[in-house]
Write a protein that holds these residues in place. Structure first.
Motif, PDB file in Angstrom:
ATOM      1  N   GLU A  34       0.832  -1.205   0.000  1.00 33.41           N
ATOM      2  CA  GLU A  34       0.000   0.000   0.000  1.00 33.41           C
ATOM      3  C   GLU A  34       0.869   1.258   0.000  1.00 33.41           C
ATOM      4  N   GLN A  37       2.345   1.720  -3.480  1.00 29.66           N
ATOM      5  CA  GLN A  37       1.337   2.156  -4.441  1.00 29.66           C
ATOM      6  C   GLN A  37       0.978   3.625  -4.216  1.00 29.66           C
ATOM      7  N   ASP A  38       0.842   4.026  -2.962  1.00 32.53           N
ATOM      8  CA  ASP A  38       0.564   5.430  -2.656  1.00 32.53           C
ATOM      9  C   ASP A  38       1.703   6.327  -3.140  1.00 32.53           C
ATOM     10  N   LYS A  40       3.808   5.660  -5.578  1.00 33.26           N
ATOM     11  CA  LYS A  40       3.772   5.660  -7.041  1.00 33.26           C
ATOM     12  C   LYS A  40       2.691   6.612  -7.548  1.00 33.26           C
ATOM     13  N   ASN A  41       1.522   6.590  -6.902  1.00 29.14           N
ATOM     14  CA  ASN A  41       0.447   7.504  -7.283  1.00 29.14           C
ATOM     15  C   ASN A  41       0.846   8.954  -7.050  1.00 29.14           C
ATOM     16  N   TYR A  42       1.521   9.228  -5.933  1.00 31.17           N
ATOM     17  CA  TYR A  42       1.973  10.587  -5.645  1.00 31.17           C
ATOM     18  C   TYR A  42       2.981  11.053  -6.694  1.00 31.17           C
ATOM     19  N   CYS A  43       3.921  10.194  -7.031  1.00 29.96           N
ATOM     20  CA  CYS A  43       4.919  10.570  -8.038  1.00 29.96           C
ATOM     21  C   CYS A  43       4.249  10.858  -9.381  1.00 29.96           C
ATOM     22  N   GLN A  44       3.291  10.034  -9.750  1.00 29.24           N
ATOM     23  CA  GLN A  44       2.571  10.242 -11.006  1.00 29.24           C
ATOM     24  C   GLN A  44       1.852  11.582 -10.978  1.00 29.24           C
ATOM     25  N   TRP A  45       1.161  11.880  -9.873  1.00 32.21           N
ATOM     26  CA  TRP A  45       0.476  13.162  -9.739  1.00 32.21           C
ATOM     27  C   TRP A  45       1.475  14.310  -9.807  1.00 32.21           C
ATOM     28  N   GLU A  48       2.756  14.862 -13.424  1.00 32.37           N
ATOM     29  CA  GLU A  48       1.697  15.439 -14.249  1.00 32.37           C
ATOM     30  C   GLU A  48       1.475  16.907 -13.909  1.00 32.37           C
TER      31      GLU A  48
END
Length: 75
Positions: A34, A37-38, A40-45, A48
């Motif tokens: 978890e 994944q969090d 990875k999501n933060y890095c993607q955000w 972007e």
């Protein structure tokens, strides 16, 4: 004393303890998944958002500079 002699002194592992240890390992594993994944999501955000800001900055640099008109009169 050898290791086997020490094993004869130690009590046998209890199934409840082994079950709790396995449960703790499983919880730690899923917590790590978890967390990753969090992250990875933060890095993607973040990437972007940074790209969007770079695009907006480039657009602003190409816009007509109205503020420059006010500065011309002061020189």
């Amino acid at each position: 004393m050898s290791f086997n002699e020490f094993r004869s002194i130690l009590p046998a592992p209890q199934p409840e303890i082994e079950t709790l240890e396995a449960h703790q390992v499983a919880r730690d594993f899923y917590r790590e998944i978890e967390y990753r994944q969090d992250f990875k999501n933060y890095c993607q955000w973040y990437y972007e958002t940074a790209q969007r800001h770079r695009d907006e900055l480039q657009k602003m640099r190409n816009d007509f500079n109205i503020f420059g008109w006010f500065l011309r009169g002061r020189r």
